[in-house]
Motif scaffolding. Structure first.
Motif, PDB file in Angstrom:
ATOM      1  N   ASN A 289     -11.687 -45.449 -67.407  1.00  0.00           N
ATOM      2  CA  ASN A 289     -10.880 -46.602 -67.814  1.00  0.00           C
ATOM      3  C   ASN A 289      -9.536 -46.146 -68.368  1.00  0.00           C
ATOM      4  N   PRO A 290      -8.618 -45.746 -67.487  1.00  0.00           N
ATOM      5  CA  PRO A 290      -7.334 -45.225 -67.974  1.00  0.00           C
ATOM      6  C   PRO A 290      -6.492 -46.292 -68.678  1.00  0.00           C
ATOM      7  N   ASP A 291      -5.743 -45.829 -69.680  1.00  0.00           N
ATOM      8  CA  ASP A 291      -4.732 -46.669 -70.338  1.00  0.00           C
ATOM      9  C   ASP A 291      -3.396 -46.520 -69.633  1.00  0.00           C
ATOM     10  N   VAL A 292      -3.175 -45.290 -69.124  1.00  0.00           N
ATOM     11  CA  VAL A 292      -1.900 -44.988 -68.466  1.00  0.00           C
ATOM     12  C   VAL A 292      -2.202 -44.296 -67.135  1.00  0.00           C
ATOM     13  N   VAL A 293      -1.570 -44.781 -66.078  1.00  0.00           N
ATOM     14  CA  VAL A 293      -1.681 -44.132 -64.764  1.00  0.00           C
ATOM     15  C   VAL A 293      -0.281 -43.712 -64.339  1.00  0.00           C
ATOM     16  N   VAL A 294      -0.142 -42.468 -63.898  1.00  0.00           N
ATOM     17  CA  VAL A 294       1.164 -41.949 -63.486  1.00  0.00           C
ATOM     18  C   VAL A 294       1.060 -41.475 -62.038  1.00  0.00           C
ATOM     19  N   LEU A 295       2.026 -41.865 -61.207  1.00  0.00           N
ATOM     20  CA  LEU A 295       2.047 -41.418 -59.810  1.00  0.00           C
ATOM     21  C   LEU A 295       3.239 -40.498 -59.602  1.00  0.00           C
ATOM     22  N   THR A 296       3.007 -39.287 -59.107  1.00  0.00           N
ATOM     23  CA  THR A 296       4.120 -38.359 -58.922  1.00  0.00           C
ATOM     24  C   THR A 296       4.908 -38.655 -57.643  1.00  0.00           C
ATOM     25  N   GLU A 297       4.429 -39.624 -56.852  1.00  0.00           N
ATOM     26  CA  GLU A 297       5.095 -39.936 -55.576  1.00  0.00           C
ATOM     27  C   GLU A 297       4.752 -41.374 -55.243  1.00  0.00           C
ATOM     28  N   GLU A 298       5.731 -42.138 -54.734  1.00  0.00           N
ATOM     29  CA  GLU A 298       5.558 -43.582 -54.580  1.00  0.00           C
ATOM     30  C   GLU A 298       4.496 -43.973 -53.554  1.00  0.00           C
ATOM     31  N   GLY A 299       4.363 -43.170 -52.479  1.00  0.00           N
ATOM     32  CA  GLY A 299       3.444 -43.520 -51.393  1.00  0.00           C
ATOM     33  C   GLY A 299       1.991 -43.603 -51.830  1.00  0.00           C
ATOM     34  N   LEU A 300       1.688 -43.070 -52.993  1.00  0.00           N
ATOM     35  CA  LEU A 300       0.304 -43.099 -53.486  1.00  0.00           C
ATOM     36  C   LEU A 300      -0.198 -44.512 -53.758  1.00  0.00           C
ATOM     37  N   VAL A 301       0.724 -45.493 -53.886  1.00  0.00           N
ATOM     38  CA  VAL A 301       0.273 -46.870 -54.112  1.00  0.00           C
ATOM     39  C   VAL A 301      -0.426 -47.434 -52.878  1.00  0.00           C
ATOM     40  N   LYS A 302      -0.221 -46.788 -51.728  1.00  0.00           N
ATOM     41  CA  LYS A 302      -0.833 -47.271 -50.478  1.00  0.00           C
ATOM     42  C   LYS A 302      -2.167 -46.569 -50.248  1.00  0.00           C
ATOM     43  N   GLY A 303      -3.192 -47.367 -50.060  1.00  0.00           N
ATOM     44  CA  GLY A 303      -4.471 -46.780 -49.650  1.00  0.00           C
ATOM     45  C   GLY A 303      -5.225 -46.049 -50.740  1.00  0.00           C
ATOM     46  N   ASN A 304      -4.716 -46.059 -51.978  1.00  0.00           N
ATOM     47  CA  ASN A 304      -5.440 -45.462 -53.093  1.00  0.00           C
ATOM     48  C   ASN A 304      -5.586 -46.514 -54.186  1.00  0.00           C
ATOM     49  N   ASN A 305      -6.791 -46.691 -54.690  1.00  0.00           N
ATOM     50  CA  ASN A 305      -7.015 -47.693 -55.723  1.00  0.00           C
ATOM     51  C   ASN A 305      -6.623 -47.111 -57.081  1.00  0.00           C
ATOM     52  N   VAL A 306      -5.299 -46.976 -57.292  1.00  0.00           N
ATOM     53  CA  VAL A 306      -4.817 -46.256 -58.477  1.00  0.00           C
ATOM     54  C   VAL A 306      -5.049 -47.033 -59.777  1.00  0.00           C
ATOM     55  N   LEU A 307      -5.250 -48.345 -59.676  1.00  0.00           N
ATOM     56  CA  LEU A 307      -5.440 -49.150 -60.893  1.00  0.00           C
ATOM     57  C   LEU A 307      -6.918 -49.379 -61.202  1.00  0.00           C
ATOM     58  N   LYS A 308      -7.794 -48.704 -60.479  1.00  0.00           N
ATOM     59  CA  LYS A 308      -9.237 -48.890 -60.666  1.00  0.00           C
ATOM     60  C   LYS A 308      -9.629 -48.588 -62.117  1.00  0.00           C
ATOM     61  N   GLY A 309     -10.313 -49.538 -62.734  1.00  0.00           N
ATOM     62  CA  GLY A 309     -10.815 -49.334 -64.092  1.00  0.00           C
ATOM     63  C   GLY A 309      -9.752 -49.420 -65.183  1.00  0.00           C
ATOM     64  N   LEU A 310      -8.533 -49.802 -64.800  1.00  0.00           N
ATOM     65  CA  LEU A 310      -7.436 -49.844 -65.792  1.00  0.00           C
ATOM     66  C   LEU A 310      -7.804 -50.774 -66.948  1.00  0.00           C
ATOM     67  N   LYS A 311      -7.532 -50.307 -68.168  1.00  0.00           N
ATOM     68  CA  LYS A 311      -7.797 -51.157 -69.329  1.00  0.00           C
ATOM     69  C   LYS A 311      -6.806 -52.318 -69.347  1.00  0.00           C
ATOM     70  N   PRO A 312      -7.220 -53.476 -69.869  1.00  0.00           N
ATOM     71  CA  PRO A 312      -6.285 -54.604 -69.950  1.00  0.00           C
ATOM     72  C   PRO A 312      -5.017 -54.197 -70.701  1.00  0.00           C
ATOM     73  N   GLY A 313      -3.889 -54.540 -70.133  1.00  0.00           N
ATOM     74  CA  GLY A 313      -2.622 -54.158 -70.750  1.00  0.00           C
ATOM     75  C   GLY A 313      -2.182 -52.749 -70.426  1.00  0.00           C
ATOM     76  N   GLY A 314      -2.860 -52.123 -69.462  1.00  0.00           N
ATOM     77  CA  GLY A 314      -2.571 -50.732 -69.096  1.00  0.00           C
ATOM     78  C   GLY A 314      -1.198 -50.551 -68.467  1.00  0.00           C
ATOM     79  N   VAL A 315      -0.795 -49.273 -68.372  1.00  0.00           N
ATOM     80  CA  VAL A 315       0.551 -48.927 -67.907  1.00  0.00           C
ATOM     81  C   VAL A 315       0.468 -48.168 -66.587  1.00  0.00           C
ATOM     82  N   LEU A 316       1.378 -48.477 -65.664  1.00  0.00           N
ATOM     83  CA  LEU A 316       1.519 -47.682 -64.443  1.00  0.00           C
ATOM     84  C   LEU A 316       2.953 -47.167 -64.365  1.00  0.00           C
TER      85      LEU A 316
END
Lengths: 320, 317
Positions: free
Chosen positions: A86-113
């Motif tokens: 259940n991450p509070d903060v998710v960081v992507l080192t490259e923009e294309g990762l938003v495609k095809g990867n469930n990067v917000l999975k388990g994000l806590k309410p009010g979490g940061v990307l």
């Protein structure tokens, strides 16, 4: 005495940070984000840990990989759980990762990307599926400031002699520290090699409020895994695929997509023979096309094309 | 008998190493695998000793092999292959198997072929089993995070051979030449060749020659590794081409005690042009590069290739 099992595992004040990156070429920067934030928090007397996702190793060029950190005012009870559920903060080192990867999975309410991109938050938002828990989306052009650090130093448990936060990781750690209160900027600057880059991230990240901050919930629900022992294959024997191996779909590895300019193609088939992933196929009109379900975007097809008929275009230029 | 492939249009459409594997974007060994499988065709059994081409291909209980594939230990691919081949021969002799005998191909990395697995390879060649043993040489233990192997070039940085103040050049040992080792110690060997991804048809035709030979055959194929050599993933083919154009890798066949050079660059490029494009050599100083140039010159002289290295930039008149 009855216990509420969920509450037993509550860790008030625990912050989980997850970084997503491309294997090999960006995993140093992914590690740097979590190590910089954890080291800075450690200076403030917090309990910290930072590590790479073992399941993602050995990493391969372009494969999505994850690195994690935990920061807490209390001893971390969940320290042996090897993924941030259940991450509070998710960081992507490259923009294309938003495609095809469930990067917000388990994000806590009010979490940061936080995303490394020169595009606006509004555009990035289009590619995110479930944003109901997303509090803040931050975009910062880290690659416009500095480069990725490509080194074997510190990879897969080896000694890191190259220092922390010399490249893109410093910018992203700065941006994350701005978006989520977890470490003081001065302490972060005291841990990274490239302080200007870190300060740039802190000062220039474009933040967009997506949802109001909700209540912080406890660490993930306790899962009971059920294994179908009868259904497991005998002695490690697995069926042979006929046309494709659907157990390992690699289309979400791409940062760039090959595009064919048909007028320039002379049908020499060199790219067809040189694709390591067999993702170029012959079409009925006598030319070639790409199987984007598996194309990893390595760019060999564009490099070997004698007529420059294949060009590599940023994956996020395409909404499909 | 498998026919020689004359042009790219004659290359088979069928894939037996299909899409969907966890190898690097731009992986040289993966392309070697695909071309070998294409050339060998459907009646093939692959043996995969431990290495990238085992781990990256078979992660998570699935694999990209449309033909039978069997994992072996990194030490014993030659032994397991001998057993598979002998079992088919025995079954055919006893009338228990009436089909065409399958091609048995080992796909070993440089660790499984030149280092940990050398003993089993040598035994298989010595006993004369009808197996094609292929080494896809990416010049390091890449799967475990780039440690040095016997084929890692002099001066290359790996996590076991870092460059530092005491040893600025990185790796201090000259590479083992496995093709030579195999060629001159195994009387039963029927065919040996080296191949490169820069010449995919030549590579596939050498695979077919090796399979047509009645007895053991060995192919040593250089397979550039974007992770370990540290170059961009689209440069894999360029790197293979530069390796042969500079003489860092030589292409030849060895049959009936005779060498045939299968490719000689018209103008040999200095090794520097190959070296400067790879991160693993980025620490080398001019005197180090000169040392590698001398090594390559001597090596080519030994196989009687008299081509002087000429820089593209140098005046030609």
């Amino acid at each position: 005495m009855e216990y509420d099992v969920q509450k037993l595992f509550e860790e008030p004040g625990l912050i989980q940070i997850t970084t997503w990156a491309r294997g090999v070429i960006q995993n140093k920067d992914a590690r740097d984000v979590v190590f910089a934030l954890a080291n800075a928090a450690s200076k403030e007397g917090k309990y910290v840990q930072a590590w790479e996702n073992y399941v993602d190793l050995p990493d391969r060029v372009n494969v999505p990989v994850r690195a994690y950190a935990r920061i807490s005012p209390n001893p971390i009870e969940s320290k042996y759980i090897y993924e941030n559920e259940n991450p509070d903060v998710v960081v992507l080192t490259e923009e294309g990762l938003v495609k095809g990867n469930n990067v917000l999975k388990g994000l806590k309410p009010g979490g940061v990307l936080i995303v490394n991109t020169k595009r606006d938050p509004e555009y990035i938002l289009k590619f995110l599926s479930d944003t109901s828990n997303l509090g803040i989306l931050g975009c910062v052009d880290a690659t416009g400031v500095t480069g990725y650090i490509k080194t074997l130093s510190g990879a897969e448990g080896a000694t890191d002699a190259s220092g922390i936060g010399a490249g893109v990781g410093a910018v992203l750690a700065g941006a994350a520290a701005k978006a989520k209160e977890m470490v003081k900027l001065e302490n972060l600057l005291g841990t990274v090699k490239n302080q200007d880059a870190c300060r740039y991230g802190y000062e220039n990240v474009k933040l967009m409020k997506v949802n109001e901050v909700g209540e912080v919930v406890s660490i993930g629900k306790i899962k009971q895994n059920k294994y179908d022992l009868e259904g497991l294959p005998f002695a490690g024997t697995v069926p042979s695929p006929k046309k494709e191996n659907e157990g390992m779909v690699t289309g979400n590895w791409r940062t760039e997509r090959p595009i064919l300019t048909k007028e320039l193609c002379n049908d020499c088939l060199i790219c067809w023979l040189d694709c390591p992933d067999a993702t170029i196929f012959k079409t009925e009109d006598g030319l070639i096309d790409f199987d984007l379900k598996y194309c990893k975007g390595c760019g060999i097809c564009a490099a070997v094309c004698p007529t420059e008929a294949v060009t590599m275009v940023p994956e996020l230029d395409f909404v499909d | 008998m498998l026919e020689q492939i004359k042009t790219i249009r004659h290359a088979p459409d069928e894939e037996y190493y299909v899409s969907g594997h966890r190898t690097c974007a731009g992986c040289g060994p993966a392309l070697v695998y695909r071309l070998v499988a294409k050339a060998a065709g459907p009646n093939t059994i692959f043996l995969g000793p431990t290495g990238c081409m085992y781990v990256a291909n078979t992660s998570y209980g699935c694999g990209p092999f449309a033909v039978p594939w069997l994992h072996t230990q990194i030490t014993n691919a030659g032994g397991v292959a001998s057993g598979v081949e002998a079992a088919y021969k025995a079954m055919m002799r006893k009338g228990k198997y009436t089909g065409e005998r399958p091609h048995v191909i080992v796909m070993a990395g440089d660790g499984g072929a030149t280092d940990i697995g050398l003993q089993a390879l040598s035994g298989m060649l010595y006993r004369g089993h009808d197996v094609l043993f292929i080494c896809y040489d990416n010049e390091s233990y890449a799967n475990t995070g780039i440690q040095t192997s016997p084929t890692t070039p002099w001066g290359a940085v790996t996590t076991f051979t870092p460059s530092g103040p005491a040893i600025p050049e990185g790796k201090r040992l000259w590479p083992k030449d496995n093709a030579q080792l195999v060629a001159h110690g195994h009387p039963e060997l029927k065919y040996l060749a080296t191949a490169s991804l820069a010449f995919p048809l030549d590579l596939m035709n050498k695979v077919r020659k090796g399979l047509n030979a009645e007895g053991p055959a060995y192919l040593h194929i250089q397979a550039p590794c974007p992770k370990g050599w540290q170059f961009d993933s689209d440069k894999t083919i360029d790197m293979a081409k530069l390796a042969v154009d500079t003489g860092m890798f030589q292409l030849y066949e060895y049959e009936n005690g005779k060498y045939t050079i299968t490719y000689t660059p018209r103008k040999r490029k200095p090794v520097e042009e190959y070296i400067k494009l790879q991160g693993r050599f980025s620490h080398l100083k001019p005197e180090h590069i000169e040392k590698i140039q001398q090594f390559v010159d001597a090596k080519l002289k030994a196989i009687e290739v008299e081509v002087t290295a000429v820089s593209e930039a140098a005046p030609t008149d």
